[in-house]
Design a protein around this motif. Sequence first.
Motif, PDB file in Angstrom:
ATOM      1  N   ALA A 254       0.824  -1.207   0.000  1.00  0.00           N
ATOM      2  CA  ALA A 254       0.000   0.000   0.000  1.00  0.00           C
ATOM      3  C   ALA A 254       0.859   1.259   0.000  1.00  0.00           C
ATOM      4  O   ALA A 254       0.467   2.299  -0.553  1.00  0.00           O
ATOM      5  N   ALA A 257       1.791   2.050  -3.637  1.00  0.00           N
ATOM      6  CA  ALA A 257       0.728   1.987  -4.640  1.00  0.00           C
ATOM      7  C   ALA A 257       0.655   3.269  -5.461  1.00  0.00           C
ATOM      8  O   ALA A 257       0.913   4.366  -4.948  1.00  0.00           O
ATOM      9  N   ASN A 258       0.327   3.109  -6.719  1.00  0.00           N
ATOM     10  CA  ASN A 258       0.174   4.255  -7.618  1.00  0.00           C
ATOM     11  C   ASN A 258      -1.165   4.939  -7.331  1.00  0.00           C
ATOM     12  O   ASN A 258      -2.214   4.294  -7.382  1.00  0.00           O
ATOM     13  N   ARG A 259      -1.139   6.228  -7.049  1.00  0.00           N
ATOM     14  CA  ARG A 259      -2.359   6.958  -6.698  1.00  0.00           C
ATOM     15  C   ARG A 259      -2.963   7.701  -7.887  1.00  0.00           C
ATOM     16  O   ARG A 259      -4.010   8.317  -7.757  1.00  0.00           O
ATOM     17  N   THR A 260      -2.303   7.667  -9.033  1.00  0.00           N
ATOM     18  CA  THR A 260      -2.827   8.381 -10.197  1.00  0.00           C
ATOM     19  C   THR A 260      -3.739   7.461 -11.005  1.00  0.00           C
ATOM     20  O   THR A 260      -3.636   6.237 -10.940  1.00  0.00           O
ATOM     21  N   THR A 261      -4.628   8.079 -11.787  1.00  0.00           N
ATOM     22  CA  THR A 261      -5.540   7.319 -12.640  1.00  0.00           C
ATOM     23  C   THR A 261      -4.938   7.200 -14.040  1.00  0.00           C
ATOM     24  O   THR A 261      -4.687   8.228 -14.681  1.00  0.00           O
ATOM     25  N   GLU A 270      -2.671   0.065 -13.872  1.00  0.00           N
ATOM     26  CA  GLU A 270      -3.135   0.083 -12.481  1.00  0.00           C
ATOM     27  C   GLU A 270      -2.429  -0.973 -11.647  1.00  0.00           C
ATOM     28  O   GLU A 270      -2.449  -0.922 -10.409  1.00  0.00           O
ATOM     29  N   SER A 273       3.281  -0.055  -9.494  1.00  0.00           N
ATOM     30  CA  SER A 273       3.435   0.860  -8.364  1.00  0.00           C
ATOM     31  C   SER A 273       3.783   2.261  -8.886  1.00  0.00           C
ATOM     32  O   SER A 273       3.941   2.472 -10.095  1.00  0.00           O
ATOM     33  N   ARG A 274       3.948   3.185  -7.976  1.00  0.00           N
ATOM     34  CA  ARG A 274       4.451   4.495  -8.372  1.00  0.00           C
ATOM     35  C   ARG A 274       5.949   4.385  -8.657  1.00  0.00           C
ATOM     36  O   ARG A 274       6.601   3.393  -8.312  1.00  0.00           O
TER      37      ARG A 274
END
Length: 343
Positions: A254, A257-261, A270, A273-274
């Motif tokens: 977590a 995790a990549n927070r962008t769409t 999706e 990861s970031r």
Amino acid sequence: MTMKFRALIVAIATIAATLGAGAASAQSAAGFRDYLEQLRPRAQAQGITQSTLNSVIPTLEFTESVIRIDREASGGGGTGPIPRFTGSDEQRAAIGKAPQGRELAARWRTLFAEIQREYGVPAGVILAIYGKETNFGGYMGRSDVLSALATLAYEGRRRTLFESELIAAMQMVQNGVPRYRLTGSWAGAMGRPQFMPSVYLRLARDGDGDGEANIWDSEADALFSIAHYLHQSGWRGDQPWGIPVALPQGFNRAAVANRTTPTRCPRVFERHSRWITMAEWRAMGVRPVGRTMGDDVLATLLEPDGPGETAYLLTQNYRAILDYNCSNFYAMAVGLLSDEISR
């Protein structure tokens, strides 16, 4: 109802269905001709001459099988479960191409040295894509690309895409590419690298110095064109595509995790990861297996088969492969095959 009468009813229904299908096909073919005439002004607005239109449009044929294949290929909509990669038929088939890839790398050593000097892309990656796309030129498709694209544009579900590719194919003819040469897949991908017409116009290159980019018959042109594609997609010659890594016990997924769409291929991106530097990954206990990368290299984490299975840190070069075909299955297979070819 007697058996004979029932059989007669079935026979009549079968004949009616057959006639109905034939009528529907004829109706579709008639609508196809109307669509092509409506296309003329749009094509002319994009630079296609009346002369080119008059030479191409009469040769186009409505191909019902192309519509059927397209609907079957896209019917799932990408919503099903993500299949396992490790040990899959796709992974095995890709790795199985390594011996032939190594043979070609040795045969074309001088050519690949020239390509790497110009574009920074190594032989293994180029050959991995070449092997995946057409089995090293062994099968390039036999469909008439112009008719296939015209049929798919007429069908309408993705008219914007296929009509633009149809007009690009007409531009190729107008630029001097022989009409007969435009053969390829049912969806319009052509030649040894399986370029769509718009990609050909932008990125195809003359690798053998004869003055034309013949991606159908010239292996040098095809290989230069693949390298140019990857270069334009952001390939960096100082980085690998990615490396396998081992994650520490209790790794906090977590936190990375990549927070962008994602704006494209959401199911693909999706799962990544970031972006984090290699030095930061090491600080989190992520350990390279076999190979490593410099501390300042940015990488994303992908676990193709989920937690507990082999994980990979992926660089911008993996994204360049995804630009060629936006599928983690595809890009992983190309990456691993390229490693095997380069051993």
